[in-house]
Design a protein around this motif. Structure first.
Motif, PDB file in Angstrom:
ATOM      1  N   VAL A 104       0.952  -1.230  -0.131  1.00 55.75           N
ATOM      2  CA  VAL A 104      -0.085   0.155  -0.065  1.00 55.75           C
ATOM      3  C   VAL A 104       0.878   1.432   0.040  1.00 55.75           C
ATOM      4  O   VAL A 104       1.882   1.270   0.709  1.00 55.75           O
ATOM      5  CB  VAL A 104      -1.035   0.098   1.216  1.00 55.75           C
ATOM      6  CG1 VAL A 104      -1.881   1.277   1.217  1.00 55.75           C
ATOM      7  CG2 VAL A 104      -1.931  -1.233   1.224  1.00 55.75           C
ATOM      8  N   VAL A 105       0.516   2.308  -0.922  1.00 50.95           N
ATOM      9  CA  VAL A 105       1.372   3.474  -0.969  1.00 50.95           C
ATOM     10  C   VAL A 105       0.330   4.565  -0.787  1.00 50.95           C
ATOM     11  O   VAL A 105      -0.716   4.706  -1.282  1.00 50.95           O
ATOM     12  CB  VAL A 105       2.156   3.510  -2.211  1.00 50.95           C
ATOM     13  CG1 VAL A 105       2.633   4.785  -2.430  1.00 50.95           C
ATOM     14  CG2 VAL A 105       3.001   2.514  -2.630  1.00 50.95           C
ATOM     15  N   VAL A 106       0.780   5.510   0.101  1.00 46.06           N
ATOM     16  CA  VAL A 106       0.132   6.842   0.315  1.00 46.06           C
ATOM     17  C   VAL A 106       0.767   7.900  -0.094  1.00 46.06           C
ATOM     18  O   VAL A 106       1.933   8.115   0.521  1.00 46.06           O
ATOM     19  CB  VAL A 106      -0.258   6.885   1.889  1.00 46.06           C
ATOM     20  CG1 VAL A 106      -0.962   8.240   2.239  1.00 46.06           C
ATOM     21  CG2 VAL A 106      -0.899   5.681   2.711  1.00 46.06           C
TER      22      VAL A 106
ATOM     23  N   SER B  81       3.820  -0.663  -8.036  1.00 50.70           N
ATOM     24  CA  SER B  81       2.454  -1.515  -8.654  1.00 50.70           C
ATOM     25  C   SER B  81       1.912  -1.923  -7.180  1.00 50.70           C
ATOM     26  O   SER B  81       1.956  -3.125  -7.096  1.00 50.70           O
ATOM     27  CB  SER B  81       2.870  -2.615  -9.478  1.00 50.70           C
ATOM     28  OG  SER B  81       3.543  -2.367 -10.435  1.00 50.70           O
ATOM     29  N   PRO B  82       1.493  -1.064  -6.345  1.00 46.84           N
ATOM     30  CA  PRO B  82       0.986  -1.784  -5.111  1.00 46.84           C
ATOM     31  C   PRO B  82      -0.532  -2.231  -5.111  1.00 46.84           C
ATOM     32  O   PRO B  82      -1.069  -1.927  -6.175  1.00 46.84           O
ATOM     33  CB  PRO B  82       0.992  -0.479  -4.195  1.00 46.84           C
ATOM     34  CG  PRO B  82       0.848   0.787  -5.205  1.00 46.84           C
ATOM     35  CD  PRO B  82       1.391   0.310  -6.424  1.00 46.84           C
ATOM     36  N   GLN B  83      -0.970  -2.995  -4.162  1.00 53.50           N
ATOM     37  CA  GLN B  83      -2.170  -3.217  -4.198  1.00 53.50           C
ATOM     38  C   GLN B  83      -3.188  -2.052  -4.220  1.00 53.50           C
ATOM     39  O   GLN B  83      -4.519  -2.091  -4.814  1.00 53.50           O
ATOM     40  CB  GLN B  83      -2.635  -4.109  -3.058  1.00 53.50           C
ATOM     41  CG  GLN B  83      -2.232  -5.793  -3.318  1.00 53.50           C
ATOM     42  CD  GLN B  83      -3.234  -6.328  -4.292  1.00 53.50           C
ATOM     43  OE1 GLN B  83      -4.377  -6.101  -3.870  1.00 53.50           O
ATOM     44  NE2 GLN B  83      -2.531  -6.810  -5.338  1.00 53.50           N
ATOM     45  N   LEU B  84      -2.796  -1.013  -3.439  1.00 51.42           N
ATOM     46  CA  LEU B  84      -3.786   0.348  -3.067  1.00 51.42           C
ATOM     47  C   LEU B  84      -2.821   1.207  -3.204  1.00 51.42           C
ATOM     48  O   LEU B  84      -2.001   1.173  -2.395  1.00 51.42           O
ATOM     49  CB  LEU B  84      -4.502  -0.192  -1.930  1.00 51.42           C
ATOM     50  CG  LEU B  84      -5.430   0.772  -1.067  1.00 51.42           C
ATOM     51  CD1 LEU B  84      -6.497   1.261  -2.250  1.00 51.42           C
ATOM     52  CD2 LEU B  84      -5.921   0.425  -0.050  1.00 51.42           C
ATOM     53  N   TYR B  85      -3.349   2.309  -3.907  1.00 52.77           N
ATOM     54  CA  TYR B  85      -2.562   3.515  -4.102  1.00 52.77           C
ATOM     55  C   TYR B  85      -3.280   4.710  -3.603  1.00 52.77           C
ATOM     56  O   TYR B  85      -4.476   4.860  -4.192  1.00 52.77           O
ATOM     57  CB  TYR B  85      -1.882   3.531  -5.367  1.00 52.77           C
ATOM     58  CG  TYR B  85      -0.934   4.970  -5.692  1.00 52.77           C
ATOM     59  CD1 TYR B  85       0.263   4.725  -5.454  1.00 52.77           C
ATOM     60  CD2 TYR B  85      -1.671   6.309  -5.778  1.00 52.77           C
ATOM     61  CE1 TYR B  85       1.084   5.908  -5.779  1.00 52.77           C
ATOM     62  CE2 TYR B  85      -0.671   7.232  -6.389  1.00 52.77           C
ATOM     63  CZ  TYR B  85       0.778   6.944  -5.997  1.00 52.77           C
ATOM     64  OH  TYR B  85       1.617   8.020  -5.990  1.00 52.77           O
TER      65      TYR B  85
ATOM     66  N   ASN C 227       0.793  -1.530   6.686  1.00 57.03           N
ATOM     67  CA  ASN C 227       1.522  -2.181   5.490  1.00 57.03           C
ATOM     68  C   ASN C 227       2.043  -1.076   4.325  1.00 57.03           C
ATOM     69  O   ASN C 227       2.226  -1.400   3.223  1.00 57.03           O
ATOM     70  CB  ASN C 227       1.079  -3.398   4.892  1.00 57.03           C
ATOM     71  CG  ASN C 227      -0.542  -3.058   4.385  1.00 57.03           C
ATOM     72  OD1 ASN C 227      -0.947  -2.092   4.541  1.00 57.03           O
ATOM     73  ND2 ASN C 227      -1.130  -4.170   3.706  1.00 57.03           N
ATOM     74  N   ALA C 228       1.897   0.081   4.626  1.00 57.85           N
ATOM     75  CA  ALA C 228       1.967   1.304   3.756  1.00 57.85           C
ATOM     76  C   ALA C 228       3.407   2.051   3.842  1.00 57.85           C
ATOM     77  O   ALA C 228       3.836   1.986   4.860  1.00 57.85           O
ATOM     78  CB  ALA C 228       1.040   2.039   3.964  1.00 57.85           C
ATOM     79  N   ALA C 229       3.695   2.428   2.780  1.00 59.97           N
ATOM     80  CA  ALA C 229       4.762   3.378   2.743  1.00 59.97           C
ATOM     81  C   ALA C 229       4.327   4.609   1.950  1.00 59.97           C
ATOM     82  O   ALA C 229       3.375   4.760   1.432  1.00 59.97           O
ATOM     83  CB  ALA C 229       5.716   2.711   1.533  1.00 59.97           C
ATOM     84  N   VAL C 230       4.896   5.812   2.624  1.00 58.86           N
ATOM     85  CA  VAL C 230       4.706   7.038   2.184  1.00 58.86           C
ATOM     86  C   VAL C 230       5.325   7.395   0.726  1.00 58.86           C
ATOM     87  O   VAL C 230       6.611   7.098   0.714  1.00 58.86           O
ATOM     88  CB  VAL C 230       4.860   8.261   3.090  1.00 58.86           C
ATOM     89  CG1 VAL C 230       4.782   9.499   2.710  1.00 58.86           C
ATOM     90  CG2 VAL C 230       4.021   8.043   4.419  1.00 58.86           C
TER      91      VAL C 230
END
Lengths: 249, 327
Positions: free
Chosen positions: B207-209, B262-266, B233-236
Motif C-alpha cells: 500500500v502506498v500513501v 505497482s501496489p495493491q492500493l494507492y 503495510n503502507a509506505a509514504v
C-alpha cells in the motif's frame, strides 16, 4: 580528476509518447527530446569533481543518431570540455549500447565513468553496470552522493529502506540518481563557449543486445472509477467499498 | 539438468520477502518448460538455517553459498558466484527480483555471459518454446514485448506484480562452494544505514500513501505518515513537485523520474495527476484519490475518489482505518 560521462537523448517526461507505424519504435514527430534527467546529475557530479580538484577534464559520450549531437552540445554548455558522438543509424539498447561505450572507454584514461541510473525511455537501468562488467571495473549503482579522497571513492547508494555506503577503488563506474547534484543551467556564456568545444563524431562499435523488441503497444487505459462523495462524510462509504468491492482490507 | 534459476535476495542474514515472488515466478516458467527451479541464495555463514521456506514457493533445490565475502552485497562477488552457477547448470532463464540488489546484479550477470537482459518484467511467457518478456517503457506510458536471441534469458521482475503462491516442492538444500576473498573486490559496502523507523520502501510496499502540493507544507506529511501507520503495510510516497521543492526525499518519489510502483492500493492525496506521475502508478491495483478539484486528472484514473478538503478527509480516513484494525 578525469571523468567520462555517458548520456542519452530521450523524450521529455512531459511528452505524450505515440507508437510509430512499425509498432516497434515511437513516432518522433512533435516529441521534444532532452538530455536524460538522470544523466544531468552525472554531468553535474563530474563538473563538481573537476571544480573541487581545480584540475581535470570532463568528456561526454553518447551512442545515438545525428540528433544526439545537440544533446552533447547541451552538456558542453553546462561546462563539459569535450564530447564524442558514437553514431548509429538504428536505435540500440542494453548490452549493444554498453558494448559500444565500453569499446570507446577502453581507448581512454579516466578516473570516473559516470552514468544516469537509467534512461527514462527504455527504463532498462542496466547500461552502467554492464559497462563496468565489460571493463572489469568496480561499480556502484543508484548513487545519490559521492566523494573522492586518497584514491578511493565513497558513494552513498539508495537501497530499500536505507542507504549503503560503498567504498570503491579508482577507476570505477557510478550511476547517479537524484541527490546531491542538482544540475546547473547552461549560462549564455556557456552556450557560446560550447560552440567552440570539440565534438567528435565516429561510428559506434555496437554489440549484440541479446534481445529483440517484438512489439510496442498502449497499456489498457485505467477506467475512471466513481466519485464516492464529497468531504469527510464520504469516508465510511469509501472504507466499505475498499472492504467489500476491492477487498483490500 | 536444465532449469530456471531464481536469485533469492537475503540481506543481513535474512531472506527478504520478495524472494517468494521470485521463486513463484520461476515456478510458473519451470512448469511451462517442464524443468526444475534452482533457487540460489548468497550470504554470510549461517544463512543455511534460514532457507527452509523456499521449497514452499516451488523451489526444487535451494543452493546456499555461504562466505564472509558475501556477507554484504558485492557486485563483483555475487556476479562471479551466479555466473559460475549458470555455467555449471544449464539454465534457460535466470530471474532476479526488481530490487536495488537484483537490478544491480542482473545487468552484470548478463554482460559477463554476453546475453540479453530486461528489467521490470510484468510477465514472462513461453511462446513456442521461447521466452517472451512483457515490460513497460516510458514509465508505463507504453507496453512492450521483448524476445531473446540466446540463453540464459536474464530478467529482473517488477516487484509486486507476482503474488507469492504456495506450490510445495522438495526445496532440497545444497551447499555451493564459494572461493572468494573480499580483499579482491574493488567495491565494498562499508556500512548500511537504515532509514528512520524501519520504513517500508515505496517500490515494494503493498500500500502506498502519496502526497503532493495539496499538502501545502512539508510538516503536513505527518497526516500521511499517520494514515500509513494506521494501514500498517503502507509506505509514504510523494509527487515530483514536492520532491523538487525539497519537502520529501527522492527515494519516495513516484513517477517517471522516481519510482514506478505497482501496489495493491494507492492513495493519491492532494496530487493533481501530472502525466509523469500517472505513468509511475498506473499499474496499481486500486487507486483512491482525494483532491479538492473535481476536475483534477487524477480522478480519471482513480477507482474511488473523494472531492474535498484533504485536511478534513485524511484524519477521518486514518481514524476509520484504526477502528477497523481494532475490530
Amino acid at each position: 580528476m578525469k571523468s567520462i560521462v555517458c548520456v542519452k537523448r530521450v523524450p521529455d517526461t512531459e511528452t505524450r509518447v505515440r507508437i510509430g507505424a512499425d509498432q516497434a519504435s515511437i513516432d518522433p514527430s512533435g516529441v521534444k527530446f532532452v538530455l536524460n534527467p538522470y544523466d544531468e546529475f552525472a554531468v553535474e557530479a563530474a563538473l563538481r569533481q573537476k571544480e573541487a580538484a581545480g584540475a581535470g577534464e570532463v568528456l561526454v559520450l553518447s551512442v545515438g543518431g545525428t540528433d544526439s549531437a545537440e544533446t552533447l552540445r547541451t552538456t558542453l554548455a553546462m561546462g563539459a570540455d569535450a564530447a564524442v558522438l558514437l553514431k548509429t543509424d538504428t536505435p540500440v539498447e542494453g548490452l549493444a549500447v554498453a558494448a559500444a561505450l565500453a569499446a570507446e572507454l577502453k581507448e581512454r584514461q579516466f578516473d570516473l565513468a559516470l552514468f544516469g541510473m537509467k534512461a527514462v525511455d527504455d527504463d532498462l537501468q542496466a547500461v552502467g553496470g554492464m559497462v563496468a562488467e565489460l571493463l572489469d571495473l568496480p561499480s556502484a549503482t543508484v548513487v545519490t552522493e559521492f566523494s573522492v579522497a586518497h584514491g578511493k571513492v565513497t558513494a552513498r547508494r539508495e537501497v530499500e529502506g536505507g542507504t549503503e555506503v560503498v567504498e570503491l577503488r579508482l577507476p570505477c563506474v557510478l550511476t547517479l540518481t537524484k541527490g546531491a547534484y542538482e544540475p546547473r543551467y547552461a549560462s549564455l556564456k556557456g552556450i557560446m563557449a560550447a560552440k567552440k568545444k570539440p565534438l567528435e563524431e565516429k561510428a559506434a562499435q555496437v554489440g549484440d543486445a541479446g534481445t529483440r523488441l517484438q512489439q510496442l503497444s498502449y497499456p489498457p487505459e485505467r477506467q475512471a472509477g466513481r466519485i464516492v462523495g464529497q468531504g469527510p462524510d464520504a469516508v465510511p462509504e469509501l472504507i466499505r467499498l475498499l472492504r467489500e468491492e476491492a477487498k483490500v482490507f | 539438468m536444465p532449469g530456471i534459476f531464481a536469485f533469492v535476495e537475503a540481506r543481513e542474514g535474512e531472506i527478504r520477502k520478495v524472494a517468494g515472488e521470485t521463486v513463484t515466478a520461476a515456478r510458473g516458467l519451470a512448469d511451462a518448460l517442464g524443468v526444475e527451479v534452482h533457487a540460489v541464495v548468497l550470504g554470510a555463514p549461517g544463512l543455511r538455517e534460514r532457507v527452509g521456506e523456499l521449497g514452499k514457493f516451488g523451489a526444487d533445490a535451494v543452493f546456499v553459498g555461504e562466505s564472509e565475502a558475501l556477507a554484504r552485497y558485492s557486485p563483483e562477488g555475487f556476479t562471479t558466484v551466479v555466473v559460475n552457477f549458470l555455467k555449471e547448470h544449464a539454465c534457460d532463464v535466470a530471474l532476479f527480483p526488481g530490487t536495488a540488489m537484483g537490478k544491480d546484479l542482473g545487468p552484470r550477470v548478463a554482460a559477463r555471459l554476453g546475453v540479453g537482459y530486461v528489467s521490470d518484467c510484468t510477465a514472462l511467457e513461453v511462446v513456442g518454446g521461447s521466452v517472451v518478456a512483457a515490460r513497460p517503457r516510458y514509465a508505463g506510458k507504453i507496453a512492450s514485448r521483448v524476445e531473446f536471441t540466446g540463453t540464459p534469458v536474464v530478467a529482473a521482475m517488477r516487484t509486486n506484480v507476482v503474488t507469492a503462491k504456495e506450490s510445495r516442492r522438495a526445496g532440497e538444500v545444497r551447499q555451493l562452494d564459494v572461493a572468494l576473498n573480499a580483499a579482491d573486490f574493488g567495491a565494498i559496502v562499508r556500512e548500511i544505514q537504515a532509514a528512520a523507523g524501519e520504513k517500508l520502501d515505496v517500490g515494494e510496499a503493498p500500500v502506498v500513501v502519496s502526497g503532493g502540493r495539496g499538502l501545502r507544507e512539508p510538516a503536513n506529511f505527518k497526516l500521511l505518515e499517520d494514515l500509513a501507520a494506521a494501514l500498517g503495510n503502507a509506505a509514504v510516497g510523494a509527487s515530483r513537485a514536492v520532491v523538487d521543492a525539497g519537502w520529501r526525499p527522492h527515494a519516495e518519489q513516484v513517477g517517471q523520474t522516481g519510482k514506478t510502483v505497482s501496489p495493491q492500493l494507492y492513495f493519491a492525496i492532494g496530487i493533481s495527476g501530472a502525466i509523469q506521475h500517472l505513468a509511475g502508478m498506473r499499474t496499481a491495483r486500486y487507486v483512491v484519490a482525494v483532491n479538492k478539484d473535481p476536475e483534477a486528472p487524477i480522478f480519471k484514473v482513480a477507482d474511488y475518489g473523494i472531492v474535498g478538503d484533504l485536511f478534513e478527509i485524511v484524519p477521518r480516513l486514518t481514524e476509520e482505518i484504526r477502528k477497523l484494525r481494532n475490530e
